[in-house]
Scaffold this active site. Structure first.
Site, PDB file in Angstrom:
ATOM      1  N   THR A 163      93.433 -20.477  67.654  1.00 19.22           N
ATOM      2  CA  THR A 163      93.205 -19.312  68.522  1.00 19.22           C
ATOM      3  C   THR A 163      94.301 -19.124  69.572  1.00 19.22           C
ATOM      4  O   THR A 163      94.477 -18.019  70.073  1.00 19.22           O
ATOM      5  CB  THR A 163      91.838 -19.417  69.225  1.00 19.22           C
ATOM      6  OG1 THR A 163      91.787 -20.627  69.982  1.00 19.22           O
ATOM      7  CG2 THR A 163      90.711 -19.396  68.220  1.00 19.22           C
ATOM      8  N   ASP A 164      95.043 -20.187  69.906  1.00 18.69           N
ATOM      9  CA  ASP A 164      96.005 -20.082  71.010  1.00 18.69           C
ATOM     10  C   ASP A 164      97.029 -18.968  70.796  1.00 18.69           C
ATOM     11  O   ASP A 164      97.373 -18.248  71.736  1.00 18.69           O
ATOM     12  CB  ASP A 164      96.758 -21.411  71.187  1.00 18.69           C
ATOM     13  CG  ASP A 164      96.115 -22.288  72.250  1.00 18.69           C
ATOM     14  OD1 ASP A 164      94.880 -22.220  72.391  1.00 18.69           O
ATOM     15  OD2 ASP A 164      96.842 -23.039  72.933  1.00 18.69           O
ATOM     16  N   LYS A 240      93.710 -13.123  73.648  1.00 17.19           N
ATOM     17  CA  LYS A 240      92.789 -14.208  73.998  1.00 17.19           C
ATOM     18  C   LYS A 240      92.689 -14.207  75.512  1.00 17.19           C
ATOM     19  O   LYS A 240      93.629 -14.564  76.205  1.00 17.19           O
ATOM     20  CB  LYS A 240      93.320 -15.552  73.486  1.00 17.19           C
ATOM     21  CG  LYS A 240      92.353 -16.713  73.754  1.00 17.19           C
ATOM     22  CD  LYS A 240      92.821 -18.027  73.122  1.00 17.19           C
ATOM     23  CE  LYS A 240      91.845 -19.152  73.437  1.00 17.19           C
ATOM     24  NZ  LYS A 240      92.235 -20.428  72.794  1.00 17.19           N
TER      25      LYS A 240
END
Lengths: 414, 414
Positions: A163-164, A240
């Site tokens: 996800t980073d 994000k």
């Protein structure tokens, strides 16, 4: 000691207990901790004791296709599952051990049984990295793999990604590929071993999105803290925005493009999108990797601009409508005169850059800075890498919405 | 040609019509355009024609206090109005011309008549800059000026500031000053000459907040797109999150601390705050300006780390829970060994850094990186400048909430 053994690892600073996973090198051991996370251990720095052998059955480093018991169902679409690593992929790796090879339909279903009956699956591993280690060459490998899978007949693609940096990968692939089918990125904020894991729901919703009518690059992640729906974000507009929540991802400057209801499996869209089959499959995988991003903050050392001297491209994250300290303007002008393409974005995130309002902005425009409108800074970096390698007119490309990255066409205050 | 004259300015690339404002240098002309914005013009590059003399009455570069007709009212609190420049200050400048000097109560009331009857005012000009040009030495001048005003008896302070870097200034002053009275930053997203200007309402609400019980550094700006209330944001938790909207400012990770109702003039608070008089007035104005902020993005050139070699401090804006490419970890370790204090924040904005979860994070902690929790990246930069100059234990200071900058104490996923 073999994959599947439970071991204790003693390092100078700490001790772990966990299960050995297959590893692509002999120097490093990959251990899955009880909390669900994988740690890489340099064998030279650690004492390893086997606590229990064969705690988990590991299939070996390549799937044995002859044993496959999953039959191809003509009535179901075919979805390619491409893994790049990250928490979600570690679920699959854990049970199949297939981290360094192709994994097949059986591996996928063993890892996430809820995927059964939704599609025929083809599994493929492009990389097994922590997503903070994502780099332009892996984006190129990933784009090529997606292209090959679609060319070979996939009706949709699911990319499993940490996800980073998922937003950076989803956005740059949006420029590299024209796609007639959905390309859906998904990941996991919590490992499979945690009760609150989001990996199964995200994987299921991503497969449903990949079967949908929306032939764009999407990010599919939890829409809220509850387990009722995943949001579908356009790959060029997503960010994000939370370090740990399962609904960490947000579409900036708009509602998400759509949603997948986890109960009813209905995929719905709120806004216009490119429909399945509307575009012909095409790939322009070249990227100019000599592009940097610099965020301006008060007191910034002008020496950072020395580093980008001679670079092909620079994305600035300015303040407000797109400003930097006026002392930096001559330095930026010099860069541009020497051939660097300089693009302005805003650290505000919402709203659009407009350098016609204030003096500093006009001076930046005079210096040759290109306004990126409301393109997100990270998206602008990937787009500039792509445009410098592929566009006839880079400035025109940066001012044009190629994949939904420019959406706010309003003039400020009107 | 004199201040107050309407002129036409011809430059090689464009022509402006506007009114000449007093300027602190002879080389540059400051012209207020009809749209309300000020432009600086290098006289060497421009032909200037006077279109009409004395269109506006300008008081000259210093207010003539002997003519002041505003009487001091013993029943009202005294509010110091400190100007640093920006769109909101240009309102005052425009009518008073007092851009390079003290301005007095009369000037303030002439500029914003709605302020009358709310307080006794003392005006003061610390700077007249575009806020993108804000720098540590001006923060020091500003803190000293605020300190002097409070010492001289001000019951509250309003700082008029450009919106681009207001969050950086409000946060760093939060560390530099202990205050027994409110210090309220306000600004304007739209110039006074526009029908949608927010300058009057923001100024009025800021004065009301400065009279309130909350002795903290606050940012007071429109709470929504309508003209009903201003939000009060804690100076260390606020961010300009929209390039152009009047409600551009947001508190990150919480609701705003409070609100000023524009109709009823009631100031209300949602959460705990430091009360008026709770702290003794104190100033620690030293700042270590040799502190940089670097945002990590995929493909980042490691050469940026050469620039910070030997620097006192570095704030990293990492991905997710606080990560960078693992190839950068040894480089960061080397910096720390050579004496640079390195602090990790997250580009996610929401949530907190936690480097104990994944391998890369643990390696960063082993290298000596300090986690900033949920401190915002820009706030962390100002705090590190302050801590390096004033704290006995910088690491301890960065881990401790000194001015509400650390608020999310939850462990991720618990």
């Amino acid at each position: 000691m073999n994959p599947g053994d439970r071991v204790r690892v003693d390092r100078a600073d700490r001790t772990y207990d966990g299960v050995v996973l297959p590893s692509s090198t002999d120097d490093h051991l990959v251990v899955k901790l009880e909390g669900g996370y994988n740690v890489g251990v340099n064998r030279a720095d650690a004492d390893v004791t086997v606590l229990e052998e064969d705690v988990y059955e590991i299939d070996g480093t390549s799937a044995d296709e002859s044993e496959s018991t999953v039959e191809f169902d003509d009535d179901l679409p075919t979805i390619a599952l491409i893994s790049t690593g990250g928490t979600i992929a570690s679920t699959v790796d854990y049970r199949t051990g297939a981290v360094t090879a192709q994994f097949d339909a059986e591996d996928v279903l063993r890892a996430v049984p809820d995927l059964a009956g939704r599609a025929n699956y083809r599994g493929r591993v492009v990389a097994n990295i922590l997503s903070e280690n994502m780099e332009p060459p892996i984006w190129q490998d990933l784009a090529e793999a997606v292209h090959e899978e679609i060319e070979a007949g996939a009706d949709g693609v699911v990319v499993m990604h940490g996800t980073d940096t998922m937003q950076y990968s989803a956005s740059v692939l949006s420029f590299m590929l024209d796609t007639p089918v959905p390309i859906v990125f998904t990941g996991s904020q919590r490992s499979a071993d945690r009760p609150s894991s989001d990996n199964v729901m995200n994987a299921v919703c991503a497969v449903e999105a990949a079967k949908s009518d929306c032939a764009e690059v999407l990010v599919c992640m939890h829409a809220s803290e509850s387990d009722d729906a995943c949001a579908l974000h356009r790959g060029t507009r997503v960010r994000k925005n939370h370090t740990s929540r399962r609904d960490a991802f947000e579409t900036i400057g708009a509602e998400p493009l759509g949603e997948v209801d986890y109960d009813t499996e209905v995929v719905s869209f709120r806004r216009d999108y490119r429909e399945r089959g509307a575009a012909d499959l095409a790939i322009e995988p070249d990227l100019e990797s000599d592009v940097e991003l610099l965020k301006f903050t008060p007191g910034m050392d002008p020496a950072f601009f020395d580093v980008v001297e001679g670079s092909e491209g620079l994305v600035l994250e300015g303040t407000g409508l797109g400003h930097v300290h006026t002392d930096l303007v001559p330095r930026i002008e010099e860069l541009i005169e020497n051939g660097t393409t300089v693009v302005m974005t805003s650290q505000c995130l919402e709203g659009r850059v407009c350098d016609r309002v204030y003096d500093t902005g006009r001076d930046l425009l005079d210096a040759g800075v290109i306004e990126a409108g409301d393109t997100l800074p990270g998206t602008a970096k990937g787009k500039l890498m792509w445009a410098l390698a592929n566009a006839d007119d880079v400035e025109e490309a940066m001012r044009t919405s190629l994949a939904g990255e420019l959406q706010d066409r309003s003039v400020p205050w009107e």
